[in-house]
Scaffold this active site. Structure first.
Site, short mmCIF file in Angstrom:
data_model
loop_
_atom_site.label_atom_id
_atom_site.label_comp_id
_atom_site.label_asym_id
_atom_site.label_seq_id
_atom_site.Cartn_x
_atom_site.Cartn_y
_atom_site.Cartn_z
N THR A 126 0.84 -1.05 0.11
CA THR A 126 0.03 0.15 -0.03
C THR A 126 0.90 1.34 -0.01
O THR A 126 1.91 1.19 0.80
CB THR A 126 -0.96 -0.08 1.49
N LYS A 212 -6.99 1.43 -3.48
CA LYS A 212 -6.74 0.84 -2.09
C LYS A 212 -7.01 1.63 -1.07
O LYS A 212 -7.54 1.26 -0.03
CB LYS A 212 -4.98 0.16 -2.18
N HIS A 250 -32.78 0.46 6.47
CA HIS A 250 -33.12 1.57 5.19
C HIS A 250 -32.02 0.90 4.12
O HIS A 250 -31.06 0.45 4.24
CB HIS A 250 -32.48 2.80 5.41
N CYS A 266 -4.02 -1.51 8.71
CA CYS A 266 -4.70 -0.96 7.33
C CYS A 266 -5.50 0.29 7.60
O CYS A 266 -5.16 1.28 7.17
CB CYS A 266 -5.36 -2.11 6.70
N TYR A 329 -6.74 -6.65 17.91
CA TYR A 329 -7.25 -5.59 17.20
C TYR A 329 -8.85 -5.67 16.92
O TYR A 329 -9.50 -4.61 16.71
CB TYR A 329 -6.32 -4.85 16.20
N ARG A 337 -1.46 -5.49 16.48
CA ARG A 337 -0.96 -4.24 16.07
C ARG A 337 -1.81 -3.07 16.12
O ARG A 337 -2.88 -3.13 15.48
CB ARG A 337 -0.33 -4.34 14.53
N1 SAJ Z 1 -14.20 -2.06 13.33
C1 SAJ Z 1 -14.95 -1.19 13.93
N2 SAJ Z 1 -16.24 -1.32 13.42
C2 SAJ Z 1 -16.48 -1.83 12.23
C3 SAJ Z 1 -15.69 -2.84 11.75
C4 SAJ Z 1 -14.26 -2.72 12.20
O1 SAJ Z 1 -14.77 -0.63 14.99
O2 SAJ Z 1 -17.73 -1.72 12.11
C5 SAJ Z 1 -12.51 -1.93 13.68
C6 SAJ Z 1 -12.16 -3.37 14.00
O3 SAJ Z 1 -12.45 -3.80 15.38
C7 SAJ Z 1 -10.66 -3.51 13.90
C8 SAJ Z 1 -10.39 -2.26 12.57
O4 SAJ Z 1 -11.83 -1.68 12.71
O5 SAJ Z 1 -9.94 -2.56 15.02
C9 SAJ Z 1 -9.97 -2.82 11.25
O6 SAJ Z 1 -10.73 -4.04 11.04
P1 SAJ Z 1 -11.52 -4.52 9.54
O7 SAJ Z 1 -12.03 -5.88 10.01
O8 SAJ Z 1 -12.38 -3.45 9.28
O9 SAJ Z 1 -10.40 -4.43 8.92
P2 SAJ Z 1 -8.70 -5.13 8.59
O10 SAJ Z 1 -7.95 -4.09 9.03
O11 SAJ Z 1 -8.60 -6.45 9.36
O12 SAJ Z 1 -8.72 -5.28 6.94
C10 SAJ Z 1 -8.95 -4.16 6.26
C11 SAJ Z 1 -9.95 -4.85 5.01
N3 SAJ Z 1 -10.35 -3.91 4.13
C12 SAJ Z 1 -11.81 -3.46 4.08
O13 SAJ Z 1 -12.55 -4.37 4.39
C13 SAJ Z 1 -11.94 -2.16 3.09
C14 SAJ Z 1 -9.37 -5.84 4.14
O14 SAJ Z 1 -9.91 -6.18 3.19
C15 SAJ Z 1 -7.98 -5.25 3.51
O15 SAJ Z 1 -7.25 -6.36 2.85
C16 SAJ Z 1 -7.23 -4.85 4.90
O16 SAJ Z 1 -7.66 -4.05 5.58
C17 SAJ Z 1 -5.72 -4.30 4.45
O17 SAJ Z 1 -4.70 -5.22 4.28
O18 SAJ Z 1 -5.63 -3.14 3.70
#
Ligand code: SAJ
Length: 433
Positions: A126, A212, A250, A266, A329, A337
């Site tokens: 990225t 991305k 909705h 990420c 996380y 991380r």
């Molecule tokens: N989180 C919330 N509320 C939500 C969703 C997530 O508080 O509704 C928090 C999670 O607990 C976590 C953080 O956000 O702390 C990120 O979690 P995540 O599951 O949304 O994402 P990552 O970081 O594990 O993976 C993301 C993904 N990106 C998207 O869904 C757009 C993944 O597809 C990417 O490949 C990855 O980033 C990356 O490598 O960039």
């Protein structure tokens, strides 16, 4: 084009590099993985995955056994015998929230030293938009070869969700941007071999780089909105979790879930690459930066909720025991991380609370490094205040009777507040009045 015509080298055998290398190897390509970490190289060559990812250990074992994947730290030898060079190394942000491209630069220099006519270089890391044109290609051209005429360049971001990586890598759509049509065509041929998902080409390298960042920024900004709505709802006595659930009925609304903050490598980092780029063009990205600020503020907000909950039983943070449930996380992963648990633990400790933490997936050394005492679930539940940070599967079965001292701050919407309140537990949480 056939698989036999391609010898692939992948720089970086991490969370994305190793699964990618293994999938190319499984699909008939000869793959060499280059990594600077000697123990990673040794593990992979023994058929062991140093990365915890469902199915990866078995896959690494299979493709190393078949002779299609091997690892090395001898980059020059690997580059000499290959014609596709893929860079999948980390790009963190530094203390000023600017991208640290040192690993990408170092991999590109190693490639440049052995670059040959006809090679294809693919970047997956990225990176801020424009990095391929302004950083990667100039380094590659130090070889004396010219891009387009002598060698090809493409950018394709990985999009797999950690802990579902192999499934998503083989099913998600892929986005590819090339320096010219021939670069894109070659990259499409390769990635169509590993994914059943659609392989989409965009106009150029910079567009693919931006795609991305847009994806992760969309999610981070949406979560920030959910967190802001949650904090507003808390202060006026509305249950935000119920309200968001209803709003999402909705057909065109999809508000994400509020929580203790956004962790992982990420979402908490990539939006800064857009902020950095926008600043350079004198067109500051106010919304994206504000969303980051809101999400980074959440651990502090959770500390405030804990303080207020303790006051209801005439206690303060000073001297109270706090049992943190989960430091990963997000749920069901061992990765800590950028976890929001860490700034929370630091803040609670700075106010002289005695912080203990339980996590079924993260090892004790990591918990201790955050400043908490690693304890069993039973011990954590005995604390003056129990704080659920991570939605691990193991915590879905917590019942009111298990909360010994009756103060529970639940930052994820996985438990029913009423069930706890009926049993006399002081139940608070993000978005809970
Ligand atoms: N989180 C919330 N509320 C939500 C969703 C997530 O508080 O509704 C928090 C999670 O607990 C976590 C953080 O956000 O702390 C990120 O979690 P995540 O599951 O949304 O994402 P990552 O970081 O594990 O993976 C993301 C993904 N990106 C998207 O869904 C757009 C993944 O597809 C990417 O490949 C990855 O980033 C990356 O490598 O960039």
């Amino acid at each position: 084009m056939t698989e036999e015509g391609f010898n692939i080298v992948i720089f970086g055998l991490g969370h994305i590099g190793l699964p990618t290398a293994s999938l190319f190897a499984k699909n008939g390509f000869k793959v060499v993985g280059v990594d600077i970490n000697q123990s990673t190289v040794e593990n992979v060559n023994s058929g062991i995955s140093p990365i915890m990812e469902p199915g990866l250990n078995e896959l690494v074992n299979e493709v190393v056994g078949s002779g299609n994947l091997r690892a090395t730290n001898n980059a020059s030898e690997a580059v000499k015998n290959s014609n596709v060079l893929i860079v999948i190394v980390p790009t963190p942000v530094d203390q000023n929230k600017c991208s640290d491209l040192s690993a990408v630069i170092s991999a590109c220099k190693m490639i440049s030293n052995g670059l040959k006519k006809g090679d294809l270089v693919i970047i997956e890391s990225t990176i801020p938009p424009g990095t391929c044109e302004n950083v990667v290609i100039p380094i590659l051209e130090e070889s004396g070869l010219k891009s387009i005429n002598d060698f090809k360049v493409a950018y394709t971001p990985e999009r797999a969700l950690p802990y579902n990586t192999l499934y998503e890598m083989t099913h998600n759509a892929r986005v590819i941007g090339g320096i010219d049509a021939e670069s894109s065509k070659k990259a499409v041929f390769l990635y169509e071999k590993i994914t059943e998902g659609e392989v989409i080409t965009v106009k150029d390298l910079m567009t693919a780089e931006m795609v991305k960042l847009m994806e992760n920024t969309y999610r981070d900004t949406n979560i920030a909105l959910a967190n802001e709505l949650a904090m507003v709802c808390e202060s006026v006595g509305i249950d935000a979790i119920d309200a968001i659930k209803a709003a999402n009925f909705h057909p065109r609304v999809n508000i994400h879930t509020p929580g203790p903050g956004v962790g992982g490598h990420c979402l908490s980092i990539d939006p800064y690459f857009i902020v950095e780029m926008a600043k350079e063009t004198n067109n500051p990205s106010k919304l994206i930066k504000t969303a980051r600020n809101i999400n980074e503020h959440m651990p502090h907000h959770v500390a405030h909720i804990i303080e207020k909950a303790l006051q209801e039983v005439d206690k303060s943070l000073n001297g109270s025991t706090i049992g943190v449930l989960g430091v990963a996380y997000k749920g069901n992963v061992a990765d800590a991380r950028e976890t929001p648990a860490e700034p929370l633990i630091i803040e609670l400790s700075s106010q002289d609370a005695r912080v203990m933490a339980h996590d079924p997936h993260v090892n004790s050394e990591i918990i201790m490094a955050m400043g908490a005492k690693p304890v069993s679930l039973k011990e954590a539940l005995k604390c003056d205040c129990v704080v659920l940070i991570t939605d691990h599967r193991e915590y879905f079965d917590i019942t009111p009777k298990m909360i010994e001292k009756s103060v529970f701050v639940c930052t994820r919407p996985i438990l029913d507040p009423e069930k706890f309140r009926e049993e006399g537990v002081i139940f608070k949480g993000v978005g809970r009045p």
